[in-house]
Design an enzyme around this catalytic site. Structure first.
Site, PDB file in Angstrom:
ATOM      1  N   TYR A 108     -11.063  -2.068   2.999  1.00  0.00           N
ATOM      2  CA  TYR A 108     -10.225  -1.530   4.072  1.00  0.00           C
ATOM      3  C   TYR A 108     -11.097  -1.414   5.312  1.00  0.00           C
ATOM      4  CZ  TYR A 108      -6.445   1.231   6.183  1.00  0.00           C
ATOM      5  OH  TYR A 108      -5.420   1.682   6.976  1.00  0.00           O
ATOM      6  N   ASP A 153      -4.695  11.439   8.327  1.00  0.00           N
ATOM      7  CA  ASP A 153      -3.466  10.858   8.858  1.00  0.00           C
ATOM      8  C   ASP A 153      -3.011  11.507  10.139  1.00  0.00           C
ATOM      9  OD1 ASP A 153      -2.586   8.783   7.000  1.00  0.00           O
ATOM     10  OD2 ASP A 153      -2.658  10.407   5.531  1.00  0.00           O
ATOM     11  N   GLU A 182       0.885  -1.155   0.000  1.00  0.00           N
ATOM     12  CA  GLU A 182       0.000   0.000   0.000  1.00  0.00           C
ATOM     13  C   GLU A 182       0.929   1.212   0.000  1.00  0.00           C
ATOM     14  OE1 GLU A 182      -3.147  -0.717  -0.300  1.00  0.00           O
ATOM     15  OE2 GLU A 182      -3.995   1.295  -0.123  1.00  0.00           O
TER      16      GLU A 182
END
Lengths: 397, 270
Positions: B175, B60, B49
């Site tokens: 995911y 993030d 990834e």
């Protein structure tokens, strides 16, 4: 999957956020829809606006500022609102929504600290726990506002990541929210960000335009020819525009910060000089490199220093319903001083951009023209900054 | 069969789960980045990834944001990243390569153009951190046009409707978010809600890989025991890069060892 309210303005807007935040945004949309139809909510909001914040604000006709006899210029006095700017309106609305959703904490971002101060006062009043993200550079530059926020019980968290300014504070606030949405509301400070924020912020500021309508009808017996407001994210502008969007005879003019000039990289004019893209959850005009990296914006006025613009402004621009002009630091500083000297009103540097453009319009007007400027905030917060700039200019000149 | 289907079929035969490390392309430099990816593969990574650095990564945490800043400070562009991925693809024809990034980088050249460049570089899947299912239609279309799998995120708080949409639209893998918040090993992941994995199976979603906060072999083992097809680890990997910036050979050694340990935990007998 769909939204109950329109999530886009043409192609602009939308909900470009991590999947994780979608339920929180859906919950907010539903709470807002319910609140708008709930007379108890509305009467509490109206009472706070009237008795705590000081609405309606005055509409003041300038006496000495305009020399062209064909031009009549009015100022919508959001500078007189508690907190010193229009921001108090929508912050009270969102703080009430926070309570309605059963949440006890509020997250906010702030650049110069004005939205942070407004958030802190509303949270102090309504018993909510506020934590406010502020770029580390801004924490240094805006010490008095940091003190104001802390005085009213808010926690101010300096953000060191990235460039340490407003956009990084927004990033950090969104990160916090992705872990705390079950108990915290993200009280976004402008008419930007993902749906439903642009719509909520507009609706919680639309009384600005509604008041202008009745005040100007009473004073002049007609609607204005033009309404002028400064645009960073665009909340005060959309608030004063909203009630006039369906009045084609009223020109709507947003004024972006040209900073040191649109030909330089030091400006914040996302519509005039940006391109379409996604920042902070919305598709709009943004300042970016050809590869799509977000650029730093610049303006002498911290409240306009943001590299994007609210999606409804992008839409109003594209369909030609509103026009967007740009005013430089120098022109804004000039208008700031003129209003102080001629009318005894010290405007915020943000609002000085709108005023400067209106004065340019007034100089050029050949027909009878009735203009309303949204004087979105007062200039007390800018005094030290402007003093330094003017002293510097005198010493260098 | 696409590369993910092949991978999952092979692993199924062997009774293993997948371990997928994430790194930021161009961190700490383009050249080091290639060696880092080689180290991950030699440690036993089943798939990769890879991130393209973006200036404003709202999903993030600080570890991965710092990686993006390091790469951007070196002037790394999306084009550099595509060249780097093409180099990885040339060296490793079979490993599934996923791209993880933010929407504005996809919009900048045009959605379809971006997917075409990704396909040309040998990318198998694209996950856009700030595109939820509800905004994903134009990205899905471009993915289809270019034979790329669009990866969707299943968060712990998703509505029934979102689960159903994921079932209809997901390809490659799903995911699976182990917890709320942003990326980062700072908060341990809550162990995979078996209910979520069952729900994904019941809507026929692509095989779930558990991500967010995965930093130890025991977490990988638990994820697979709970029915996940494997696990993704980002911040823990990037942290090893951050901690060894001054010593590349030590960095590569530690990355390889870390991946090896995580991969071992995907094997049922371990």
């Amino acid at each position: 999957m769909s939204n109950k309210l329109a999530s886009k303005f043409g192609d602009f807007g939308g909900m470009y956020v991590p999947e994780l935040l979608i339920p929180a945004l859906d919950q907010l949309e539903q709470a807002f829809i319910d609140a708008q139809q709930d007379p108890d909510f509305q009467s509490e909001f109206m009472a706070l606006l009237k008795d705590y914040a000081g609405r309606p604000t005055a509409l003041t006709k300038v006496r000495n500022l305009v020399s062209n006899p064909k031009v009549t210029l009015y100022l919508k006095r959001e500078d007189l609102l508690h907190g010193g700017a229009h921001k108090t309106n929508q912050v009270l609305g969102q703080a009430l929504l926070t309570k309605r959703m059963g949440k006890t904490e509020v997250i906010a971002e702030t650049g110069a600290g004005q939205h942070g101060v407004a958030t802190a006062l509303a949270c102090a009043l309504l018993g909510l726990k506020a934590r406010i993200y502020m770029g580390a550079k801004d924490v240094e530059r805006q010490a008095p506002n940091v003190f104001r926020m802390r005085l009213m019980g808010a926690e101010v968290i300096p953000v060191h990541a990235g460039s340490g300014t407003l956009k990084d504070a927004v990033n950090e606030a969104m990160r916090d929210w992705s872990a705390s949405y079950d108990r915290a509301h993200y009280l976004l400070g402008t008419a930007a960000g993902p749906h439903p924020f642009p719509t909520i912020v507009r609706e919680f500021h639309r009384m600005i335009g509604e008041e202008v309508r009745s005040q100007i009808m009473e004073k002049e017996g007609r609607l204005p020819d033009a309404i002028v407001a400064c645009v960073g994210g665009g909340s005060n502008a959309i608030g004063i525009f909203a009630d006039f969007i369906d009045e084609p005879g009223v020109k709507l003019i947003g004024v972006e910060p040209a900073g040191k000039g649109l030909h330089t990289h030091e400006h914040g004019a996302a519509i005039a000089n940006g391109t379409k893209g996604i920042l902070h959850g919305a598709y709009s005009y943004i300042m970016q490199t050809p590869e799509g990296q977000i650029e730093e914006s610049y303006s002498v006025s911290a409240g306009l220093d943001y590299p994007a613009v609210g999606p409804q402004h992008a839409y109003l621009h594209d369909i030609g319903r509103a026009q967007y002009a740009a005013i430089s630091d120098e022109e804004a500083l000039n208008a700031f001083q003129l209003l102080a000297r001629k009318e005894g009103i010290i405007p915020a540097l943000e609002s000085s951009h709108a005023l400067a453009h209106a004065l340019n319009m007034a100089d050029e007007a050949e027909e009878e023209t009735l203009i309303v400027v949204n004087l979105s905030g007062r200039g007390d917060k800018d005094l030290t900054h402007v003093h330094q700039i003017l002293q510097g200019a005198t010493q260098n000149g | 069969m696409d590369r993910y289907q092949q991978l999952f079929a092979t692993l199924h035969e062997r009774g293993e789960g997948a371990f997928v490390p994430f790194v930021m392309l161009g961190d700490p430099s383009l050249e080091d980045s290639f060696d880092i990816i080689e180290a991950l593969i030699s440690g036993g990574a089943d798939a990769l990834e890879l991130g393209i650095p973006f200036s404003d990564p709202i999903a993030d945490g600080p570890t991965i944001q710092q990686a993006a800043i390091r790469a951007l400070d070196k002037g790394v562009t999306p084009k550099d990243c595509f060249n780097l991925m093409a180099k990885v693809r040339a060296a490793h024809p079979n490993i599934p390569i996923g791209l993880l990034l933010y929407s504005n980088l996809v919009l900048a050249p045009g959605i379809d153009q971006f997917y075409a460049m990704a396909a040309k570089a040998g990318v198998d899947s694209i996950l856009i951190a700030d595109v939820p299912v509800r905004e994903s239609a134009p990205f899905h279309q471009a993915a289809k046009n270019n034979s790329i799998q669009q990866i969707l995120i299943a968060p712990p708080n998703a509505s029934e409707e979102t689960f159903a949409d994921i079932g209809h639209q997901s390809g490659g893998y799903t995911y699976l978010l182990g917890r709320a918040g942003v990326t980062g090993a700072e908060t341990a992941a809550v162990m995979p809600p078996i209910a979520m994995i069952q729900k994904l199976k019941s809507v026929n979603a692509a095989p779930p890989l558990l991500g967010f906060g995965i930093s130890t072999p025991s977490q990988v083992k638990a994820a697979i025991e709970a029915g996940a097809a494997g696990a993704i680890s980002g911040s823990a990997v990037v942290k090893l890069i951050t901690e060894n910036l001054g010593n590349k050979s030590e960095m590569l050694k530690k990355l390889q060892e870390f991946v090896y340990g995580m991969k071992q935990a995907t094997k049922a007998s371990s």
